[in-house]
Design an enzyme around this catalytic site. Structure first.
Site, PDB file in Angstrom:
ATOM      1  N   ASP A 179     -66.528 -26.011  47.426  1.00  0.00           N
ATOM      2  CA  ASP A 179     -65.603 -25.678  46.540  1.00  0.00           C
ATOM      3  C   ASP A 179     -64.704 -24.379  47.021  1.00  0.00           C
ATOM      4  O   ASP A 179     -64.994 -23.822  47.781  1.00  0.00           O
ATOM      5  CB  ASP A 179     -66.378 -25.023  45.442  1.00  0.00           C
ATOM      6  CG  ASP A 179     -65.575 -25.279  43.919  1.00  0.00           C
ATOM      7  OD1 ASP A 179     -64.579 -25.903  43.954  1.00  0.00           O
ATOM      8  OD2 ASP A 179     -66.053 -24.441  43.027  1.00  0.00           O
ATOM      9  N   HIS A 197     -57.271 -28.470  51.128  1.00  0.00           N
ATOM     10  CA  HIS A 197     -58.191 -29.758  51.371  1.00  0.00           C
ATOM     11  C   HIS A 197     -58.099 -30.014  52.752  1.00  0.00           C
ATOM     12  O   HIS A 197     -59.054 -30.454  53.409  1.00  0.00           O
ATOM     13  CB  HIS A 197     -57.898 -31.003  50.437  1.00  0.00           C
ATOM     14  CG  HIS A 197     -57.948 -30.776  49.148  1.00  0.00           C
ATOM     15  ND1 HIS A 197     -59.070 -30.214  48.413  1.00  0.00           N
ATOM     16  CD2 HIS A 197     -56.973 -31.236  48.111  1.00  0.00           C
ATOM     17  CE1 HIS A 197     -58.798 -30.252  47.263  1.00  0.00           C
ATOM     18  NE2 HIS A 197     -57.605 -30.550  46.797  1.00  0.00           N
ATOM     19  N   LEU A 242     -78.832 -35.650  63.288  1.00  0.00           N
ATOM     20  CA  LEU A 242     -78.435 -35.315  62.041  1.00  0.00           C
ATOM     21  C   LEU A 242     -78.317 -36.624  61.233  1.00  0.00           C
ATOM     22  O   LEU A 242     -77.259 -37.332  61.494  1.00  0.00           O
ATOM     23  CB  LEU A 242     -77.576 -34.143  61.902  1.00  0.00           C
ATOM     24  CG  LEU A 242     -77.038 -33.764  60.348  1.00  0.00           C
ATOM     25  CD1 LEU A 242     -77.968 -32.861  59.852  1.00  0.00           C
ATOM     26  CD2 LEU A 242     -75.578 -33.005  60.766  1.00  0.00           C
TER      27      LEU A 242
END
Ligand code: IPE
Ligand code: IPE
Ligand code: MG
Length: 260
Positions: free
Chosen positions: A40, A57, A151
């Site tokens: 955020d 962004h 991962l």
């Protein structure tokens, strides 16, 4: 409510450590298997610099890349990133379309690095509403990385935890209707299997950047016993040191699961 004296002193000391020291330290203790992040603060990062929100962004994509690398390097098994919520459709059209095209462009561009780092890519969320071209590219990267054993990167995209629970209810209701499951057989394991996160262990650690103390419809079922860590750092400024700091803090917590 008092913190244990030893825990408090150690927590203060952690923030004085640099990336390498934190990294060395976390590697000497059990790691969280699954770290989830509410990324955020992109908008605030941009507006505080006099830039349009969408600039935040674009900058946030770099933080994603660095965080994936940092998580993989220390051997975290699962990293879930909240990229777009079911409520984010309520943003201005221009911002939504920029987010969609950013994802569309980044996903292809990141594929070689995901392969080089042995990362398996997975997506959770509803496909409905996501532009077909974005879906196609996501599907391509999911398939291309399916056999990677490092991962597991889980991208929550067009994700809402309540949507996920609704979809699980619908599936279980059909299973009962069609005689595959008895109502008494529905338990936590079956509900877990009906969620988008089937096969992914619950998060051990949930990080939220940019200071907000809320879950914003993220993994509501799965975070029942997750440790929370909130930082004022805005997502584009989040880096490996922040991840390692969160993990180091996690490692000195006392997880009780209701016991004493
Ligand atoms: C997080 O940053 C990115 C998404 C929700 C897609 P925000 O865009 O929410 O940034 P703030 O919270 O408004 O600063
Ligand atoms: C949560 O952030 C969603 C993502 C990070 C993708 P928001 O910025 O949408 O959450 P609220 O609106 O502040 O709760
Ligand atoms: Mg926000």
């Amino acid at each position: 409510m008092a913190l244990k004296a030893g825990t408090d002193a150690a927590a203060v000391e952690l923030t004085t450590l640099g990336e390498r020291e934190l990294r060395d330290r976390i590697l000497t203790r059990p790691l969280p298997r699954h770290v989830a992040i509410i990324m955020d603060g992109n908008g605030r990062w941009a507006t505080s610099r006099g830039l349009p929100r969408v600039a935040g962004h674009s900058e946030g994509v770099k933080a994603v890349r660095n965080t994936v690398r940092a998580a993989g390097e220390v051997g975290i098994e699962y990293l879930t990133l909240y990229a777009f919520s079911s409520e984010n459709w309520n943003r201005p059209r221009h911002e939504v379309s920029t987010l969609m095209s950013l994802l569309e462009r980044s996903i292809d561009r990141e594929l070689p690095e995901l392969m080089a780092r042995n990362v398996r890519f997975r997506v959770i969320g509803r496909p409905n509403g996501v532009p077909p071209e974005v879906q196609r590219r996501i599907g391509h990267v999911v398939d291309a990385t399916a056999a990677n054993g490092g991962l597991t990167l889980v991208m929550a995209f067009n994700y809402g935890a309540r949507d996920e629970i609704v979809d699980a209810f619908r599936q279980l209701a059909k299973d009962v209707r069609d005689g595959r499951v008895e109502p008494e057989e529905i338990d936590e394991v079956r509900i877990g299997r009906a969620l988008y996160t089937d096969g992914v262990p619950d998060p051990d650690l949930l990080i939220r950047t940019s200071g907000e103390m809320r879950l914003s419809n993220f993994l509501l079922w799965q975070v029942a016993y997750t440790e929370l860590w909130v930082t004022p750092t805005r997502w584009p400024d989040f880096g490996p040191r922040d991840l390692y700091l969160a993990v180091a803090d996690f490692q000195q917590r006392d997880r009780r699961f209701g016991r004493v």
